[in-house]
Design a protein around this motif. Structure first.
Motif, mmCIF file in Angstrom:
data_model
loop_
_atom_site.group_PDB
_atom_site.id
_atom_site.type_symbol
_atom_site.label_atom_id
_atom_site.label_comp_id
_atom_site.label_asym_id
_atom_site.label_seq_id
_atom_site.Cartn_x
_atom_site.Cartn_y
_atom_site.Cartn_z
ATOM 1 N N ILE A 741 4.147 -24.240 -45.544
ATOM 2 C CA ILE A 741 5.605 -24.270 -45.771
ATOM 3 C C ILE A 741 6.142 -25.703 -45.588
ATOM 4 N N GLY A 742 5.655 -26.373 -44.547
ATOM 5 C CA GLY A 742 6.092 -27.749 -44.324
ATOM 6 C C GLY A 742 5.731 -28.658 -45.489
ATOM 7 N N PHE A 743 4.505 -28.461 -46.035
ATOM 8 C CA PHE A 743 4.081 -29.282 -47.162
ATOM 9 C C PHE A 743 4.970 -29.035 -48.387
ATOM 10 N N LEU A 744 5.264 -27.740 -48.648
ATOM 11 C CA LEU A 744 6.143 -27.416 -49.784
ATOM 12 C C LEU A 744 7.530 -28.024 -49.613
ATOM 13 N N LEU A 745 8.058 -27.924 -48.370
ATOM 14 C CA LEU A 745 9.398 -28.501 -48.134
ATOM 15 C C LEU A 745 9.377 -30.010 -48.355
ATOM 16 N N LEU A 746 8.268 -30.665 -47.940
ATOM 17 C CA LEU A 746 8.159 -32.104 -48.143
ATOM 18 C C LEU A 746 8.129 -32.442 -49.631
ATOM 19 N N MET A 747 7.400 -31.668 -50.416
ATOM 20 C CA MET A 747 7.332 -31.929 -51.855
ATOM 21 C C MET A 747 8.690 -31.709 -52.512
ATOM 22 N N ILE A 748 9.377 -30.640 -52.087
ATOM 23 C CA ILE A 748 10.718 -30.380 -52.666
ATOM 24 C C ILE A 748 11.662 -31.525 -52.334
ATOM 25 N N ALA A 749 11.591 -31.989 -51.069
ATOM 26 C CA ALA A 749 12.474 -33.110 -50.688
ATOM 27 C C ALA A 749 12.153 -34.361 -51.499
ATOM 28 N N LEU A 750 10.859 -34.591 -51.749
ATOM 29 C CA LEU A 750 10.459 -35.757 -52.524
ATOM 30 C C LEU A 750 10.972 -35.650 -53.960
ATOM 31 N N ILE A 751 10.873 -34.461 -54.549
ATOM 32 C CA ILE A 751 11.362 -34.273 -55.925
ATOM 33 C C ILE A 751 12.861 -34.500 -56.000
ATOM 34 N N ILE A 752 13.586 -33.929 -55.008
ATOM 35 C CA ILE A 752 15.059 -34.095 -55.005
ATOM 36 C C ILE A 752 15.412 -35.569 -54.846
ATOM 37 N N PHE A 753 14.663 -36.250 -53.988
ATOM 38 C CA PHE A 753 14.931 -37.666 -53.759
ATOM 39 C C PHE A 753 14.740 -38.462 -55.046
ATOM 40 N N CYS A 754 13.638 -38.178 -55.747
ATOM 41 C CA CYS A 754 13.375 -38.891 -56.994
ATOM 42 C C CYS A 754 14.458 -38.573 -58.039
ATOM 43 N N TRP A 755 14.843 -37.314 -58.080
ATOM 44 C CA TRP A 755 15.876 -36.925 -59.046
ATOM 45 C C TRP A 755 17.195 -37.629 -58.773
ATOM 46 N N LYS A 756 17.568 -37.711 -57.504
ATOM 47 C CA LYS A 756 18.803 -38.390 -57.120
ATOM 48 C C LYS A 756 18.741 -39.866 -57.499
ATOM 49 N N CYS A 757 17.575 -40.462 -57.238
ATOM 50 C CA CYS A 757 17.428 -41.878 -57.553
ATOM 51 C C CYS A 757 17.543 -42.117 -59.060
ATOM 52 N N CYS A 758 16.980 -41.242 -59.836
ATOM 53 C CA CYS A 758 17.051 -41.402 -61.285
ATOM 54 C C CYS A 758 18.492 -41.294 -61.775
ATOM 55 N N CYS A 759 19.252 -40.400 -61.150
ATOM 56 C CA CYS A 759 20.636 -40.208 -61.590
ATOM 57 C C CYS A 759 21.496 -41.413 -61.229
ATOM 58 N N ARG A 770 10.994 -47.508 -64.028
ATOM 59 C CA ARG A 770 10.750 -47.128 -65.420
ATOM 60 C C ARG A 770 10.706 -45.607 -65.567
ATOM 61 N N CYS A 771 10.075 -44.944 -64.604
ATOM 62 C CA CYS A 771 9.988 -43.471 -64.680
ATOM 63 C C CYS A 771 11.376 -42.860 -64.636
ATOM 64 N N CYS A 772 12.205 -43.339 -63.701
ATOM 65 C CA CYS A 772 13.554 -42.778 -63.584
ATOM 66 C C CYS A 772 14.392 -43.125 -64.811
ATOM 67 N N SER A 773 14.135 -44.341 -65.379
ATOM 68 C CA SER A 773 14.869 -44.719 -66.586
ATOM 69 C C SER A 773 14.564 -43.758 -67.709
ATOM 70 N N ASN A 774 13.269 -43.408 -67.881
ATOM 71 C CA ASN A 774 12.894 -42.447 -68.921
ATOM 72 C C ASN A 774 13.541 -41.105 -68.666
ATOM 73 N N LEU A 775 13.552 -40.681 -67.396
ATOM 74 C CA LEU A 775 14.155 -39.386 -67.079
ATOM 75 C C LEU A 775 15.648 -39.420 -67.384
ATOM 76 N N CYS A 776 16.296 -40.538 -67.055
ATOM 77 C CA CYS A 776 17.740 -40.628 -67.315
ATOM 78 C C CYS A 776 18.039 -40.635 -68.803
ATOM 79 N N LYS A 777 17.152 -41.312 -69.558
ATOM 80 C CA LYS A 777 17.345 -41.308 -71.008
ATOM 81 C C LYS A 777 17.252 -39.913 -71.550
ATOM 82 N N LYS A 778 16.265 -39.175 -71.098
ATOM 83 C CA LYS A 778 16.138 -37.796 -71.568
ATOM 84 C C LYS A 778 17.348 -36.985 -71.178
ATOM 85 N N LYS A 779 17.852 -37.199 -69.929
ATOM 86 C CA LYS A 779 19.008 -36.426 -69.470
ATOM 87 C C LYS A 779 20.227 -36.779 -70.314
#
Length: 955
Positions: A741-759, A770-779
């Motif tokens: 459960i702790g590992f899953l929560l850590l992965m979810i937090a990491l995904i949310i963090f990356c998503w926030k940074c991309c936005c 570059r990764c976040c730029s591509n994600l933002c372009k798609k968004k």
């Protein structure tokens, strides 16, 4: 003071009475240290009189005559206060040790006793005093010095005189004898190696060498010829023990046929053994070259001579033909060799053997040998051996050559196997036939040859180690005469029986915190075979991580056990036969229980020495009968010193039983080996066995010697080796789930963090940017392509009032965790003798339904379900029974284990040397709670009392 204090006289008015009267006495108070002998003498016996314990005694003496008439009189004893020196209770004694016993070995512990209770100081005097023995005047131990100088040949025994003094008087001396047993040492052959010479023409049996053996222990030596080189000489030599039992003679056999031209030297290896050690030596025999002697053509020969044959009768059945390569017949001289029978014969010049004087069958030998010699010109000689048989009338019965005959067979030998040959002689020379009388089912004899054979195989297990039959010899004279002898046949054992384990299924329990090496119990087996074939050893079918078994069947702990685990091991027995036989497999079930949850202390009013094996069995049978279907077990037997509160004198060292009980005997069956073993909770056991707050047993237990029952762990319990997170399966599963459960929560937090940074597009560089730029372009593309009906909703501000935590019901933190109200009387689970089940899955860790807390090192703590709180007891220094709290802390007394049955071992409860069988006692940290509640004792019915039986084995 001991010995005679008074002589009672009795007068019988019946003057004709010749039978002495019988005496008896009783004392008031009873149990006085007095004894009256057959003469009416009253004696004081140990432990003697003690003014402090009893200053006055009344002795009632009873005398009874042969007619049953009796009279009684009282004798009043006033004890004066007088100091008496200490006595030694366990001497005189004798101990045997070998002369190679290691230094510092404890030999004996002196047991002084002072009737006045004074401190005894003991000294010892060894004789001889060569420094091999030492004595500790404090512990009264006698041991060997290191190293000792023990030599049986110098000192075969030591006499030790021990005297004890209490500061005012010296008690009588006591004697301790130590016998020094010799240790066997290897023998020696002093006269070897050596060389002797033998002429090649030697023909007579003769000694050629004296073997000088020596054994410092003066053991008899058995000599033998181990080998002869070349091997063709093996039958040419013999060795025989001399009369002094340590020497031997080596000789050549008759007519050894040495040939110098063929072999001129033999090397003989001689062995001498004392039964344990063997010495060897080499004898060289050199063959010398000599002139060839004359040789008789026929040698030996047999002569049948009728008794009373007249003188000068030619015995032409004997042929005296000779060959000599060196001399002719004229140079040969014949003669009868001197012997006890030679006066009856002579040789003529022809040459012929003749009768010198007649022989009488009744007075002269009937079968004997004579020798006729022939000598050539070089004094070379050959000898003709003649076996002479003297023939007589049938006036003597057959006589067996042995009585009894001794034979040996194996029980596997089939019918027809030859055992031995019997032989009988008839002084008249008659033919003899043999028979077995009465007819035997197992043995038969050939009527002509006397060969004794088996009719069928002999079973040693049914017939024993030996059978005996009578053999009859009958001659063919007129009338026929018979003789008899016995045949004793020893039946040697064959390994035809496999060991049989006493039980198919063993069902044991042990504390989960038992130390490595703790002895649990033992398995037993039987084997019908004898000797080595009946000796067997035990082994496990497969090596086990947690348990091991030794050769004699003792099962011990090999690794740290897990709480509430069931272990199955499989054992078997294998005998020492060749080939060996193996028993069937027995299953051993061992359950590791948590001692803090199930153990209670049962205090007995009897000493540990009185709690014998028989009494222990009767005690358990009584409890099992009173509380069915519970099955009581004894985990350990300890002792506690009981003293009076006034004089502080030691009254006894009474037994304290550490016990537990199973809900029933369902698991005591191989078919139910997979069923869980349910223990009775300690609080339930205490409530069922007691009736008042002081722990006094109820009336139903009257007669069982129980005086007090209390929990073994009535207060805070220290547990130092049970980690719920690591030592149990459930703990490992929960730990794994939490980590996942702790590992899953850590992965979810990491995904949310990356998503926030991309936005937001901030704070990133390199690949992440570059990764976040591509994600933002798609968004952005997705947002541009959305239907026009979409409208971005305004983000609602969080409602702070809704997010506030409701802490109204949160209890204030305490030292032992959140407080919870104690259950009401009707809510406390009281289950009489096994009515309820205790969930052992949470032993050694926090129970989900119990209040919880964490200690300093974040170790789990278990606060058990509340037991019945009672008021503090004033007897035996007991503390009030309170709710036990499990913590972790070091310091456990290492167990010492022995015994059979219920894993019982006796320890001393008075100090820090408590010893358990199969378990070890943890240190106890005592805490008290102010809340007290009383549980109604569980009702029980049944007839109290012991199971009858005489104790035969002490615990």
């Amino acid at each position: 003071m001991y010995g005679q204090i008074f002589a009672v006289e009795a007068i019988d008015v019946d003057v004709h009475a010749t039978i002495p009267p019988t005496w008896g006495l009783s004392t008031s108070p009873p149990g006085g240290p007095f004894f009256i002998d057959a003469l009416g003498n009253i004696n004081v016996i140990p432990p003697g009189l003690n003014f402090l314990d009893q200053p006055k005694w009344t002795i009632t003496v009873k005398v009874t005559d042969a007619g049953g008439e009796s009279d009684t009189q009282n004798l009043f004893i006033q004890v004066s206060d007088q100091n008496v020196g200490p006595i030694i209770l366990n001497l005189p004694a004798t101990k045997n040790i070998s002369e190679d016993t290691a230094g510092s070995t404890l030999l004996f512990i002196v047991d002084p006793y002072d009737v006045d209770g004074d401190l005894a100081v003991c000294m010892f005097t060894p004789n001889p005093n060569d420094g091999s023995l030492e004595f500790n005047s404090t512990t009264y131990q006698i041991w060997l010095s290191n190293p000792p100088s023990l030599d049986h040949d110098i000192t075969s025994k030591y006499e030790i005189i021990v005297r004890c003094n209490d500061g005012m008087a010296t008690g009588p001396p006591a004697r301790f004898t130590i016998n020094i047993l010799p240790v066997n040492k290897p023998p020696e052959i002093l006269s070897l190696p050596a060389t002797v010479t033998v002429p090649e023409d030697a023909i007579n049996r003769a000694n050629i060498f004296f073997v000088d053996g020596y054994d410092i222990d003066e053991d008899n030596l058995d000599f033998s010829i181990a080998s002869v080189t070349p091997a063709s000489g093996l039958g040419k030599f013999f060795i025989s023990n001399a009369a002094d039992t340590q020497d031997a003679d080596v000789g050549i056999v008759a007519n050894p046929n040495f040939d110098y031209e063929d072999i001129n030297q033999y090397i003989i290896v001689i062995e001498a053994t004392d039964g344990e050690f063997t010495a060897t030596g080499t004898l060289n025999v050199d063959i010398t070259d000599v002139n060839e002697p004359p040789v008789f053509f026929i040698n030996p020969q047999t002569l049948y001579l009728n008794e009373n044959e007249p003188a000068n009768t030619i015995l032409n059945s004997v042929v005296l033909s000779v060959t000599d390569p060196d001399d002719g017949p004229a140079n040969l001289t014949f003669a009868v060799v001197n012997s006890p029978e030679s006066p009856f014969f002579k040789v003529s010049a022809d040459p012929w053997l003749k009768v010198r004087k007649p022989m009488d069958y009744e007075t002269d030998p009937t079968r004997f040998q004579i020798q006729v010699s022939v000598t050539d010109s070089a004094s070379n000689t050959d000898h003709l051996i003649i076996d002479v048989h003297l023939v007589n009338l049938n006036d003597n019965p057959p006589i067996f050559t042995m009585d009894p005959y001794v034979g040996t067979v194996f029980e596997s030998d089939p019918g027809g196997t030859s055992v031995l040959v019997v032989s009988a002689t008839d002084a008249d020379g008659d033919s003899i036939v043999y028979d077995i009388e009465p007819d035997s089912l197992y043995i038969e004899v050939d009527d002509i040859t006397g060969e004794v054979r088996l009719k069928q195989p002999l079973n040693r297990e049914t017939l024993g180690g030996m059978i005996q039959v009578t053999v009859i010899a009958t001659d063919d004279g007129d009338p026929p005469l018979t003789g008899e002898s016995y045949i004793n046949i020893t039946i040697k054992d064959v390994n035809d029986n496999a060991p049989v384990l006493t039980k198919e299924f063993y069902n044991w329990e042990i504390r989960h915190d038992a130390d490595i090496g703790t002895y649990i119990n033992r398995v037993t087996a039987t084997d019908k075979d004898f000797g080595n074939n009946g000796l067997f050893t035990f082994s496990l079918l497969m090596d086990h991580v947690y348990f091991s078994i030794d050769d004699i069947g003792k099962v011990s702990v090999s690794d740290k056990l897990k709480a509430e685990m069931e272990y199955l091991i499989f054992c078997r027995a294998e005998d020492s036969g060749n080939p060996s036989e193996t028993s069937d497999i027995s299953v051993i079930r061992i359950d590791a229980f948590v001692p803090q949850l199930v153990l209670i202390n049962v205090h007995l009013g009897i000493p540990v020495t009185d709690f014998t094996t028989a009494k222990r069995t009767a005690f358990l049978n009584t409890l099992n009968g009173l509380y069915p279907p519970w099955q009581f077990r004894i985990s350990a037997v300890q002792s506690e010193d009981v003293v009076t509160s006034s004089t502080r004198r030691l009254l006894a060292s009474n037994a304290v039983l550490e016990m537990y009980a199973l809900q029933d005997d369902t698991t005591d069956n191989l078919d139910n080996v997979k069923l869980p073993k349910e223990f009775v909770h300690a609080s339930t056991l205490v409530n069922s066995l007691t009736v008042d707050d002081a722990g006094t047993p109820s009336a139903v237990l009257t007669g069982t010697d129980i005086v007090l029952v209390e929990p073994t762990y009535p207060v805070e319990i220290v547990v130092d080796d049970t980690n719920w997170w690591l030592d149990t399966l459930e703990g490992n599963i929960v730990l794994g789930v939490l980590c996942s459960i702790g590992f899953l929560l850590l992965m979810i937090a990491l995904i949310i963090f990356c998503w926030k940074c991309c936005c937001c597009g901030r704070g990133l560089s390199g690949f992440c940017a570059r990764c976040c730029s591509n994600l933002c372009k798609k968004k952005t593309k997705n947002l541009d392509d959305r239907p026009y009906e979409w409208e971005l909703q305004k983000k609602e501000e969080p409602d702070v009032d809704k997010q506030k935590m409701d802490t109204s019901d949160v209890p204030e933190p305490t030292e032992t965790g959140p407080k919870k109200p104690l259950p009401k009387d009707d809510e406390i689970p009281v289950t009489p003798y096994g009515g309820g089940k205790f969930d052992f899955r949470y032993a050694g860790r926090p129970h989900p339904g119990a209040p919880q807390t964490l200690k300093a090192k974040d170790q789990p703590t278990l606060i058990l379900a509340p037991s019945t709180p009672t008021r503090k007891s004033t007897g035996l220094n007991r503390t009030a029974r309170t709710t036990p709290v499990l913590q972790r802390r070091g310091g456990r007394v290492s167990p010492e284990v022995s015994g059979d049955n219920d894993n019982v071992h006796v320890g001393n409860r008075s100090g820090n040397d408590s010893i358990f069988n199969g378990s070890a006692q943890d240190d106890v940290t005592t805490t008290h709670k102010t809340e007290e509640k009383k549980l109604d004792p569980s009702p029980h019915t049944g007839t109290p009392g012991w199971v009858t039986g005489t104790p035969d084995v002490d615990v």
